[in-house]
Scaffold this motif. Structure first.
Motif, PDB file in Angstrom:
ATOM      1  N   SER A  72       0.857  -1.177   0.000  1.00 55.42           N
ATOM      2  CA  SER A  72       0.000   0.000   0.000  1.00 55.42           C
ATOM      3  C   SER A  72       0.896   1.231   0.000  1.00 55.42           C
ATOM      4  N   SER A  73       0.505   2.217  -0.780  1.00 49.20           N
ATOM      5  CA  SER A  73       1.241   3.466  -0.907  1.00 49.20           C
ATOM      6  C   SER A  73       0.314   4.587  -0.475  1.00 49.20           C
ATOM      7  N   CYS A  75       0.099   8.852   0.701  1.00 47.10           N
ATOM      8  CA  CYS A  75       0.751  10.150   0.702  1.00 47.10           C
ATOM      9  C   CYS A  75      -0.214  11.180   1.281  1.00 47.10           C
ATOM     10  N   ALA A  76       0.310  12.195   1.926  1.00 50.39           N
ATOM     11  CA  ALA A  76      -0.518  13.231   2.535  1.00 50.39           C
ATOM     12  C   ALA A  76      -1.238  14.079   1.494  1.00 50.39           C
ATOM     13  N   CYS A  77      -0.827  14.009   0.238  1.00 48.00           N
ATOM     14  CA  CYS A  77      -1.495  14.780  -0.816  1.00 48.00           C
ATOM     15  C   CYS A  77      -2.826  14.152  -1.226  1.00 48.00           C
ATOM     16  N   GLY A  78      -3.131  12.951  -0.723  1.00 44.32           N
ATOM     17  CA  GLY A  78      -4.393  12.297  -1.033  1.00 44.32           C
ATOM     18  C   GLY A  78      -4.221  10.982  -1.768  1.00 44.32           C
ATOM     19  N   ARG A  79      -3.035  10.620  -2.119  1.00 46.17           N
ATOM     20  CA  ARG A  79      -2.750   9.376  -2.827  1.00 46.17           C
ATOM     21  C   ARG A  79      -2.900   8.207  -1.849  1.00 46.17           C
ATOM     22  N   ASP A  80      -3.629   7.180  -2.233  1.00 45.05           N
ATOM     23  CA  ASP A  80      -3.804   5.987  -1.412  1.00 45.05           C
ATOM     24  C   ASP A  80      -4.047   4.809  -2.354  1.00 45.05           C
ATOM     25  N   LEU A  81      -2.976   4.050  -2.656  1.00 43.02           N
ATOM     26  CA  LEU A  81      -3.051   2.959  -3.627  1.00 43.02           C
ATOM     27  C   LEU A  81      -2.739   1.634  -2.952  1.00 43.02           C
ATOM     28  N   PHE A  82      -3.242   0.538  -3.536  1.00 39.43           N
ATOM     29  CA  PHE A  82      -3.026  -0.811  -3.012  1.00 39.43           C
ATOM     30  C   PHE A  82      -2.726  -1.729  -4.181  1.00 39.43           C
ATOM     31  N   ALA A  83      -1.820  -2.691  -3.956  1.00 39.53           N
ATOM     32  CA  ALA A  83      -1.491  -3.677  -4.996  1.00 39.53           C
ATOM     33  C   ALA A  83      -1.340  -5.039  -4.360  1.00 39.53           C
ATOM     34  N   SER A  84      -1.673  -6.085  -5.120  1.00 40.22           N
ATOM     35  CA  SER A  84      -1.557  -7.460  -4.660  1.00 40.22           C
ATOM     36  C   SER A  84      -0.937  -8.296  -5.770  1.00 40.22           C
ATOM     37  N   GLY A  85       0.064  -9.092  -5.424  1.00 35.20           N
ATOM     38  CA  GLY A  85       0.759  -9.917  -6.412  1.00 35.20           C
ATOM     39  C   GLY A  85       2.173  -9.392  -6.642  1.00 35.20           C
ATOM     40  N   LEU A  90       5.840  -4.787  -7.186  1.00 39.01           N
ATOM     41  CA  LEU A  90       7.052  -4.153  -7.713  1.00 39.01           C
ATOM     42  C   LEU A  90       6.715  -2.866  -8.466  1.00 39.01           C
ATOM     43  N   ALA A  91       5.645  -2.887  -9.268  1.00 39.12           N
ATOM     44  CA  ALA A  91       5.247  -1.693 -10.014  1.00 39.12           C
ATOM     45  C   ALA A  91       4.819  -0.569  -9.062  1.00 39.12           C
ATOM     46  N   LEU A  92       4.082  -0.906  -7.987  1.00 39.82           N
ATOM     47  CA  LEU A  92       3.659   0.109  -7.022  1.00 39.82           C
ATOM     48  C   LEU A  92       4.857   0.688  -6.279  1.00 39.82           C
ATOM     49  N   SER A  93       5.841  -0.143  -5.970  1.00 44.32           N
ATOM     50  CA  SER A  93       7.046   0.335  -5.304  1.00 44.32           C
ATOM     51  C   SER A  93       7.782   1.348  -6.179  1.00 44.32           C
ATOM     52  N   GLU A  94       7.916   1.047  -7.475  1.00 48.87           N
ATOM     53  CA  GLU A  94       8.573   1.983  -8.395  1.00 48.87           C
ATOM     54  C   GLU A  94       7.740   3.254  -8.559  1.00 48.87           C
ATOM     55  N   ASP A  95       6.421   3.116  -8.622  1.00 53.31           N
ATOM     56  CA  ASP A  95       5.540   4.271  -8.758  1.00 53.31           C
ATOM     57  C   ASP A  95       5.606   5.158  -7.512  1.00 53.31           C
ATOM     58  N   HIS A  96       5.706   4.549  -6.348  1.00 51.19           N
ATOM     59  CA  HIS A  96       5.822   5.306  -5.092  1.00 51.19           C
ATOM     60  C   HIS A  96       7.115   6.117  -5.089  1.00 51.19           C
ATOM     61  N   THR A  97       8.209   5.499  -5.550  1.00 50.93           N
ATOM     62  CA  THR A  97       9.489   6.204  -5.615  1.00 50.93           C
ATOM     63  C   THR A  97       9.404   7.369  -6.599  1.00 50.93           C
ATOM     64  N   ALA A  98       8.756   7.164  -7.738  1.00 48.06           N
ATOM     65  CA  ALA A  98       8.607   8.233  -8.722  1.00 48.06           C
ATOM     66  C   ALA A  98       7.690   9.337  -8.194  1.00 48.06           C
ATOM     67  N   HIS A  99       6.709   8.991  -7.388  1.00 50.61           N
ATOM     68  CA  HIS A  99       5.781   9.981  -6.844  1.00 50.61           C
ATOM     69  C   HIS A  99       6.489  10.952  -5.907  1.00 50.61           C
ATOM     70  N   ARG A 100       7.560  10.515  -5.266  1.00 50.59           N
ATOM     71  CA  ARG A 100       8.297  11.406  -4.370  1.00 50.59           C
ATOM     72  C   ARG A 100       8.766  12.662  -5.105  1.00 50.59           C
ATOM     73  N   ASP A 101       9.194  12.501  -6.358  1.00 56.46           N
ATOM     74  CA  ASP A 101       9.674  13.650  -7.126  1.00 56.46           C
ATOM     75  C   ASP A 101       8.527  14.481  -7.693  1.00 56.46           C
ATOM     76  N   ALA A 102       7.350  13.883  -7.882  1.00 54.60           N
ATOM     77  CA  ALA A 102       6.234  14.582  -8.502  1.00 54.60           C
ATOM     78  C   ALA A 102       5.187  15.077  -7.505  1.00 54.60           C
ATOM     79  N   CYS A 103       5.280  14.706  -6.244  1.00 58.91           N
ATOM     80  CA  CYS A 103       4.264  15.074  -5.256  1.00 58.91           C
ATOM     81  C   CYS A 103       4.223  16.591  -5.075  1.00 58.91           C
ATOM     82  N   PRO A 104       3.027  17.188  -5.123  1.00 58.81           N
ATOM     83  CA  PRO A 104       2.940  18.644  -4.966  1.00 58.81           C
ATOM     84  C   PRO A 104       3.348  19.121  -3.567  1.00 58.81           C
TER      85      PRO A 104
END
Length: 118
Positions: A72-73, A75-85, A90-104
């Motif tokens: 689960s990912s 963020c205080a900006c309102g992002r709340d995602l979940f992945a299974s499998g 792995l894709a959510l982990s990479e997306d979470h890392t990329a979100h750090r640079d794009a988070c407002p």
């Protein structure tokens, strides 16, 4: 006083106990009973040092033994995602890392820090 039991009675008769005495209660003054001298009774403030940092984003990955991994990912900006499998975690982990640079919330903080340093 006790009277001897009558031949017809199986239980002895006793006189009633004296009435309870009334006592006056003294007002409580000073420290409560059971408190040692020199021991503070007030709760002291927390002595942790606060430097102004707080959690903005959180990634949680769970891999149970013989089970399907989940992530689960948040963020205080309102992002709340979940992945299974495996692949989706792995894709959510990479997306979470990329979100750090794009988070407002983070980009506005980084920009203001850069201007203040210059």
């Amino acid at each position: 006083m006790n009277t001897p039991p009558s031949p017809k009675s199986l239980t002895p008769t006793t006189s009633s106990p004296p009435a309870a005495e009334l006592r006056s209660v003294r007002p409580a003054v000073g420290a409560p009973m059971g408190v040692a001298e020199g021991v503070p009774t007030a709760v002291l403030p927390d002595q942790q040092i606060v430097d102004g940092r707080h959690v903005t984003a959180w990634l949680t990955i769970r891999v149970p033994r013989k089970g399907t991994p989940t992530a689960s990912s948040w963020c205080a900006c309102g992002r709340d995602l979940f992945a299974s499998g495996h692949a989706k975690v792995l894709a959510l982990s990479e997306d979470h890392t990329a979100h750090r640079d794009a988070c407002p919330l983070r980009t506005s903080d980084t920009a203001s820090e850069g201007r203040a340093a210059a």
